[in-house]
Design a protein around this motif. Structure first.
Motif, PDB file in Angstrom:
ATOM      1  N   PHE A 207       4.638   2.806 -29.466  1.00 47.00           N
ATOM      2  CA  PHE A 207       5.610   3.769 -28.952  1.00 47.00           C
ATOM      3  C   PHE A 207       7.004   3.159 -28.887  1.00 47.00           C
ATOM      4  O   PHE A 207       7.989   3.796 -29.277  1.00 47.00           O
ATOM      5  CB  PHE A 207       5.194   4.253 -27.558  1.00 47.00           C
ATOM      6  N   ARG A 208       7.089   1.932 -28.401  1.00 50.69           N
ATOM      7  CA  ARG A 208       8.396   1.282 -28.252  1.00 50.69           C
ATOM      8  C   ARG A 208       9.031   1.030 -29.617  1.00 50.69           C
ATOM      9  O   ARG A 208      10.251   1.199 -29.793  1.00 50.69           O
ATOM     10  CB  ARG A 208       8.223  -0.038 -27.489  1.00 50.69           C
ATOM     11  N   LEU A 235       5.817  -6.245 -32.339  1.00 52.35           N
ATOM     12  CA  LEU A 235       4.914  -6.438 -33.475  1.00 52.35           C
ATOM     13  C   LEU A 235       3.987  -7.627 -33.245  1.00 52.35           C
ATOM     14  O   LEU A 235       2.781  -7.557 -33.521  1.00 52.35           O
ATOM     15  CB  LEU A 235       5.723  -6.651 -34.763  1.00 52.35           C
ATOM     16  N   MET A 236       4.546  -8.708 -32.745  1.00 50.30           N
ATOM     17  CA  MET A 236       3.731  -9.905 -32.481  1.00 50.30           C
ATOM     18  C   MET A 236       2.719  -9.647 -31.370  1.00 50.30           C
ATOM     19  O   MET A 236       1.544 -10.024 -31.478  1.00 50.30           O
ATOM     20  CB  MET A 236       4.636 -11.085 -32.123  1.00 50.30           C
ATOM     21  N   ILE A 240      -1.462  -9.714 -31.622  1.00 48.02           N
ATOM     22  CA  ILE A 240      -2.256 -10.555 -30.720  1.00 48.02           C
ATOM     23  C   ILE A 240      -3.261  -9.698 -29.941  1.00 48.02           C
ATOM     24  O   ILE A 240      -4.444 -10.038 -29.818  1.00 48.02           O
ATOM     25  CB  ILE A 240      -1.345 -11.322 -29.746  1.00 48.02           C
ATOM     26  N   ALA A 241      -2.792  -8.553 -29.421  1.00 44.77           N
ATOM     27  CA  ALA A 241      -3.663  -7.657 -28.658  1.00 44.77           C
ATOM     28  C   ALA A 241      -4.779  -7.100 -29.535  1.00 44.77           C
ATOM     29  O   ALA A 241      -5.926  -6.981 -29.097  1.00 44.77           O
ATOM     30  CB  ALA A 241      -2.838  -6.517 -28.067  1.00 44.77           C
ATOM     31  N   LEU A 242      -4.448  -6.757 -30.785  1.00 47.00           N
ATOM     32  CA  LEU A 242      -5.455  -6.220 -31.702  1.00 47.00           C
ATOM     33  C   LEU A 242      -6.543  -7.249 -31.979  1.00 47.00           C
ATOM     34  O   LEU A 242      -7.746  -6.929 -31.949  1.00 47.00           O
ATOM     35  CB  LEU A 242      -4.782  -5.801 -33.015  1.00 47.00           C
ATOM     36  N   ILE A 243      -6.143  -8.480 -32.234  1.00 46.22           N
ATOM     37  CA  ILE A 243      -7.117  -9.549 -32.504  1.00 46.22           C
ATOM     38  C   ILE A 243      -8.026  -9.766 -31.299  1.00 46.22           C
ATOM     39  O   ILE A 243      -9.249  -9.868 -31.432  1.00 46.22           O
ATOM     40  CB  ILE A 243      -6.381 -10.859 -32.873  1.00 46.22           C
ATOM     41  N   LEU A 244      -7.432  -9.810 -30.108  1.00 50.35           N
ATOM     42  CA  LEU A 244      -8.220 -10.038 -28.898  1.00 50.35           C
ATOM     43  C   LEU A 244      -9.130  -8.853 -28.593  1.00 50.35           C
ATOM     44  O   LEU A 244     -10.264  -9.033 -28.140  1.00 50.35           O
ATOM     45  CB  LEU A 244      -7.296 -10.318 -27.717  1.00 50.35           C
TER      46      LEU A 244
END
Length: 257
Positions: A207-208, A235-236, A240-244
């Motif tokens: 969203f941001r 983006l970073m 990171i959130a997607l991987i975790l």
């Protein structure tokens, strides 16, 4: 808009600060309601949010000052005037995550479970706080001729006056409200600790990233001129959130069920 809500002699009550305070109280209240079924006392949530508040303000202000350093290098005292606006969410978010992680570790809380409890309230509180940006005129949009464009006329506003702009503050309010309701649904269908929190990070970053394209204020550049600092950090953080999130969702994950 009314950047200053009340003048009492030489003392001013800023609308921005009022809504930030209301947003904080909203986040605490919702989080306390979320925590009750898990046996976490309201006092514990209040203590956690005190840590979040201090670290978030410091982190958000430091990143803003870093991005706009030329505006402060000759006026160091202006760094402390946060009532004039000037907080970057991702700076506050990163500061709050680190500080609350350390605090929860010391208090022996289940960290991911607690972050899941806090996420919806933070999203809703953020929506309320962004109304302060609208009243203050900070975080303003680019010029446009859309039917819902806004024009600031108050000379105390931080936005350019007498021109029609994208109401980016309202875009942020609406996106955070949508995010709040999505997180409530995710919370009800939650299968593992960390699912709500990392969903929050990923969706907020998306969203941001979109809203940033309509912003008209200077936000620093990230490697490429067409990507702002917040977009680059987003983006970073998203990756990171997607991987975790993927790691925690696997049956062999070490994440507590």
């Amino acid at each position: 808009m009314y950047p200053v809500l009340l003048h009492i002699g030489s003392f001013n009550i800023y609308t921005y600060g009022l809504f930030v305070a209301l947003g904080f109280m909203t986040a605490v209240w919702v989080s306390q309601k979320n925590a009750a079924p898990h046996g976490i006392l309201p006092e514990a949530i209040t203590d956690i949010f005190f840590v979040i508040l201090i670290s978030a303000i410091l982190g958000a202000r430091l990143l803003y000052v870093g991005i706009n350093f030329d505006d402060y290098k000759d006026n160091w005292l202006d760094i402390f005037k946060i009532w004039n606006g000037g907080l970057v969410f991702f700076g506050g978010f990163l500061g709050a995550v680190v500080a609350s992680f350390i605090y929860l570790k010391m208090k022996k809380f289940n960290i991911l479970k607690t972050f899941d409890i806090l996420a919806p309230g933070i999203a809703l509180g953020h929506a309320v706080g962004r109304l302060g940006c609208f009243f203050g005129g900070c975080c303003y949009g680019k010029t446009c001729d859309l039917p819902f464009a806004v024009k600031f006329t108050n000379p105390e506003s931080l936005a350019p006056i007498d021109v029609y702009l994208h109401p980016t503050q309202i875009y942020s309010v609406l996106s955070n409200l949508i995010l709040f309701f999505i997180l409530i649904v995710v919370q009800k269908k939650k299968k593992f600790n960390g699912q709500v929190f990392f969903s929050y990070i990923m969706l907020y970053s998306i969203f941001r990233f979109i809203v940033e394209f309509f912003r008209g204020d200077f936000r620093g550049n990230f490697i490429f001129d067409f990507i702002s600092m917040s977009q680059g950090i987003g983006l970073m953080v998203f990756l990171i959130a997607l991987i975790l999130l993927i790691k925690l969702s696997r049956p062999t994950s070490y994440g507590p069920k």
